[in-house]
Design a protein around this motif. Structure first.
Motif, short mmCIF file in Angstrom:
data_model
loop_
_atom_site.label_atom_id
_atom_site.label_comp_id
_atom_site.label_asym_id
_atom_site.label_seq_id
_atom_site.Cartn_x
_atom_site.Cartn_y
_atom_site.Cartn_z
N ARG A 35 0.83 -1.20 0.00
CA ARG A 35 0.00 0.00 0.00
C ARG A 35 0.87 1.26 0.00
NH1 ARG A 35 -1.18 -3.26 4.21
NH2 ARG A 35 -3.08 -4.53 4.06
N TYR A 37 0.41 5.13 1.59
CA TYR A 37 -0.32 6.09 2.42
C TYR A 37 0.34 7.46 2.22
CZ TYR A 37 -2.65 2.49 5.30
OH TYR A 37 -3.43 1.47 5.76
N LEU A 47 -4.98 6.42 3.38
CA LEU A 47 -4.64 5.36 2.44
C LEU A 47 -4.86 5.89 1.02
CD1 LEU A 47 -3.91 2.42 1.80
CD2 LEU A 47 -6.33 1.85 2.10
N THR A 50 -3.85 0.57 -2.85
CA THR A 50 -3.53 -0.78 -2.40
C THR A 50 -3.40 -1.70 -3.60
OG1 THR A 50 -4.81 -0.47 -0.38
CG2 THR A 50 -4.30 -2.73 -1.00
N THR A 57 -6.21 -3.88 -7.49
CA THR A 57 -5.88 -2.54 -7.00
C THR A 57 -7.11 -1.80 -6.49
OG1 THR A 57 -6.12 -1.59 -9.21
CG2 THR A 57 -3.92 -2.34 -8.58
N SER A 97 3.38 -2.61 3.94
CA SER A 97 3.22 -3.95 3.38
C SER A 97 2.94 -4.96 4.47
CB SER A 97 4.49 -4.34 2.63
OG SER A 97 4.35 -5.64 2.10
#
Length: 121
Positions: A35, A37, A47, A50, A57, A97
């Protein structure tokens, strides 16, 4: 010991592009979701994107159509291609991760140290 190291941040003009990279290294058995952020000054960490181990995704509404997350499993690396950047994209971007270090162990969450992205003219 596992490390996530981000690179690729910097200063860019509005409308420009940047590509962030995050390489995971160390004693890694399997990497699951990866991911990105970001955290702007005075705001909570949010976020951005991802990508699962299978390549699915998901994106925050604020970046859909402008940012693309991808990964290279052979290199344990995740990327974030950022296009049409806006001043409101200015933030420290963090890689995240879920991974485990041995077969059968519960995946743990790891964070990178962050890389600054500044969008300004």
């Amino acid at each position: 010991q596992v490390q996530l190291v981000e690179s690729g941040g910097g200063l860019v003009q509005p409308g420009g592009s940047l590509r962030l990279s995050c390489a995971a290294s160390g004693s890694i058995f399997s990497i699951y979701a990866m991911r990105w952020y970001r955290q702007a000054p005075g705001k909570q960490r949010e976020l951005v994107a991802t990508i699962t181990s299978g390549g699915s995704t998901n994106y925050a509404d604020s970046v859909k159509g402008r940012f693309t997350i991808s990964r290279d499993n052979a290199k344990n690396t995740v990327y974030l291609q950022m296009n049409s950047l806006k001043p409101e994209d200015t933030a420290v971007y963090y890689c995240n991760s879920d991974l485990n270090t041995a077969w059968g162990t519960i995946p743990l969450e790891y964070w990178g140290q962050g890389t600054q992205v500044t969008v300004a003219s």
